[in-house]
Design an enzyme around this catalytic site. Structure first.
Site, PDB file in Angstrom:
ATOM      1  N   ILE A  11       1.029  -1.168   0.164  1.00  0.00           N
ATOM      2  CA  ILE A  11      -0.008  -0.199  -0.161  1.00  0.00           C
ATOM      3  C   ILE A  11       0.865   0.998  -0.059  1.00  0.00           C
ATOM      4  O   ILE A  11       1.653   1.407   0.882  1.00  0.00           O
ATOM      5  CB  ILE A  11      -0.834   0.114   1.261  1.00  0.00           C
ATOM      6  CG1 ILE A  11      -1.753  -1.221   1.294  1.00  0.00           C
ATOM      7  CG2 ILE A  11      -1.873   1.245   1.016  1.00  0.00           C
ATOM      8  CD1 ILE A  11      -2.409  -1.510   2.611  1.00  0.00           C
ATOM      9  N   ASP A  64       9.612   8.554  -1.103  1.00  0.00           N
ATOM     10  CA  ASP A  64       8.898   9.401  -1.765  1.00  0.00           C
ATOM     11  C   ASP A  64       8.597   8.948  -2.968  1.00  0.00           C
ATOM     12  O   ASP A  64       9.618   8.440  -3.859  1.00  0.00           O
ATOM     13  CB  ASP A  64       9.838  10.880  -1.904  1.00  0.00           C
ATOM     14  CG  ASP A  64       9.017  11.942  -2.500  1.00  0.00           C
ATOM     15  OD1 ASP A  64       8.212  11.805  -3.197  1.00  0.00           O
ATOM     16  OD2 ASP A  64       9.381  13.066  -1.989  1.00  0.00           O
ATOM     17  N   ASN A  91      -2.388   4.067  -3.831  1.00  0.00           N
ATOM     18  CA  ASN A  91      -3.129   5.111  -3.263  1.00  0.00           C
ATOM     19  C   ASN A  91      -2.352   6.266  -3.070  1.00  0.00           C
ATOM     20  O   ASN A  91      -3.292   7.399  -3.336  1.00  0.00           O
ATOM     21  CB  ASN A  91      -3.387   4.613  -1.718  1.00  0.00           C
ATOM     22  CG  ASN A  91      -4.020   5.631  -0.900  1.00  0.00           C
ATOM     23  OD1 ASN A  91      -5.112   6.185  -1.026  1.00  0.00           O
ATOM     24  ND2 ASN A  91      -3.077   5.877   0.071  1.00  0.00           N
ATOM     25  N   TYR A 157      -4.428  17.845 -11.936  1.00  0.00           N
ATOM     26  CA  TYR A 157      -5.058  16.746 -10.963  1.00  0.00           C
ATOM     27  C   TYR A 157      -5.799  15.890 -11.852  1.00  0.00           C
ATOM     28  O   TYR A 157      -5.773  14.656 -11.904  1.00  0.00           O
ATOM     29  CB  TYR A 157      -5.479  17.374  -9.794  1.00  0.00           C
ATOM     30  CG  TYR A 157      -6.058  16.152  -8.946  1.00  0.00           C
ATOM     31  CD1 TYR A 157      -5.289  15.485  -8.475  1.00  0.00           C
ATOM     32  CD2 TYR A 157      -7.512  16.053  -8.585  1.00  0.00           C
ATOM     33  CE1 TYR A 157      -5.926  14.279  -7.290  1.00  0.00           C
ATOM     34  CE2 TYR A 157      -7.842  14.968  -8.183  1.00  0.00           C
ATOM     35  CZ  TYR A 157      -6.990  14.136  -7.278  1.00  0.00           C
ATOM     36  OH  TYR A 157      -7.576  13.130  -6.640  1.00  0.00           O
ATOM     37  N   LYS A 161      -5.510  11.999 -12.961  1.00  0.00           N
ATOM     38  CA  LYS A 161      -6.564  10.762 -12.555  1.00  0.00           C
ATOM     39  C   LYS A 161      -7.200  10.230 -13.721  1.00  0.00           C
ATOM     40  O   LYS A 161      -7.633   9.131 -13.613  1.00  0.00           O
ATOM     41  CB  LYS A 161      -7.695  11.257 -11.568  1.00  0.00           C
ATOM     42  CG  LYS A 161      -7.056  11.531 -10.181  1.00  0.00           C
ATOM     43  CD  LYS A 161      -6.607  10.347  -9.624  1.00  0.00           C
ATOM     44  CE  LYS A 161      -6.095  10.659  -8.145  1.00  0.00           C
ATOM     45  NZ  LYS A 161      -5.314   9.293  -7.704  1.00  0.00           N
ATOM     46  N   VAL A 190     -13.739  13.106   0.055  1.00  0.00           N
ATOM     47  CA  VAL A 190     -13.167  12.273   1.083  1.00  0.00           C
ATOM     48  C   VAL A 190     -12.451  13.123   2.115  1.00  0.00           C
ATOM     49  O   VAL A 190     -11.411  13.725   1.881  1.00  0.00           O
ATOM     50  CB  VAL A 190     -12.406  11.164   1.164  1.00  0.00           C
ATOM     51  CG1 VAL A 190     -12.139  10.047   2.216  1.00  0.00           C
ATOM     52  CG2 VAL A 190     -13.132  10.502  -0.213  1.00  0.00           C
TER      53      VAL A 190
END
Length: 263
Positions: A11, A64, A91, A157, A161, A190
């Site tokens: 993760i 990183d 993630n 951004y 995505k 979120v």
């Protein structure tokens, strides 16, 4: 349901927010964890908590996502028992600013693209061949509704995505003749540190994002990831899209709690 006990899950962005919530869910399910993030202190604390609560086997890596040379060495750097990754959760990701492309620095563009696009792509490439050889595995990419409903000020951004959505769909075609599953999870608003990062520490601006509404929580997204990861062998969840109940798009958000506070 498919048991995750004994499987290895990697993760990224695991030190807070959605990544941390996923780590808790997987640890409870008996999964061996490789947790990656920049903040070593948070990773160490999370490892201690998961070990104490679930006796989880946890390996942490301070990294990183922009450090491409170190990222490329990751598979060989993992200890025995953690190298054969069964579940990869991409993630780690971020947005920086919301002032439009003309107001976005070149450094911020590089950071978003390197973290959201390049690192996620490299990680899939680094671990997919092992999954294909073993004929099992699951790649779970955390995307966003920003991939589908673009908005002013989110050019880079939203673009990153959108790439994740296209990338996820394309590699599902690549892996179709195998038991390797590919899933995109695309949440709406979120409440995590995401907005604090976007507004570079301006807590007032970050808090205003969620003011007057009941946003999704990191645990809600972790539930979705767990659902996708535990389906039977013949079921592949292609995508999960979720919104807060009073949200229909990134810009169409009702704030009924704010209205009640004024009453």
């Amino acid at each position: 349901m498919t048991s995750l006990a004994g499987q290895v899950a990697l993760i990224t962005g695991a030190s807070s927010g959605i990544g941390e919530a996923i780590a808790w869910k997987f640890a409870e399910a008996g999964t061996k964890l490789v947790l990656i993030a920049r903040r070593s202190e948070r990773l160490s604390s999370l490892k201690s908590q998961l070990t104490e609560k679930f006796n989880a086997q946890v390996e942490t890596v301070t990294l990183d996502m922009q450090d491409t040379p170190k990222l490329k060495q990751l598979p060989s750097a993992l200890p025995d028992g953690f190298q054969q990754v069964d579940i990869l959760v991409n993630n780690a990701g971020l947005a920086l600013g919301k002032s439009g492309l003309q107001g976005t620095s070149l450094e911020d563009i590089e950071t978003m693209v390197n973290t959201n696009v390049l690192a996620a792509s490299l990680l899939v490439r680094l671990f997919c061949n092992g999954m294909l050889e073993r004929n099992r595995g699951h790649i779970i990419n955390i995307s966003s509704i920003a991939a589908k409903q673009r908005y002013p000020g989110g050019g880079i951004y939203c673009g990153t995505k959108s790439y994740i959505d296209a990338f996820t769909e394309a590699i599902r075609h690549d892996f179709v003749n195998s038991q390797v599953k590919v899933t995109a999870v695309s949440p709406g608003a979120v409440q995590t540190e995401f907005s604090n990062v976007r507004y570079k520490g301006d807590d007032a601006a970050a808090n205003a994002t969620y003011e007057g509404m009941q946003p999704l929580l990191a645990a809600d997204i972790a539930d979705q990831v767990m659902y996708a990861a535990t389906r039977p062998a013949n079921v592949q969840i292609g995508e999960i899209v979720s919104f807060a109940t009073t949200q229909a798009s990134p810009w169409n958000v009702a704030r009924p709690l704010a209205d009640k506070s004024k009453a």
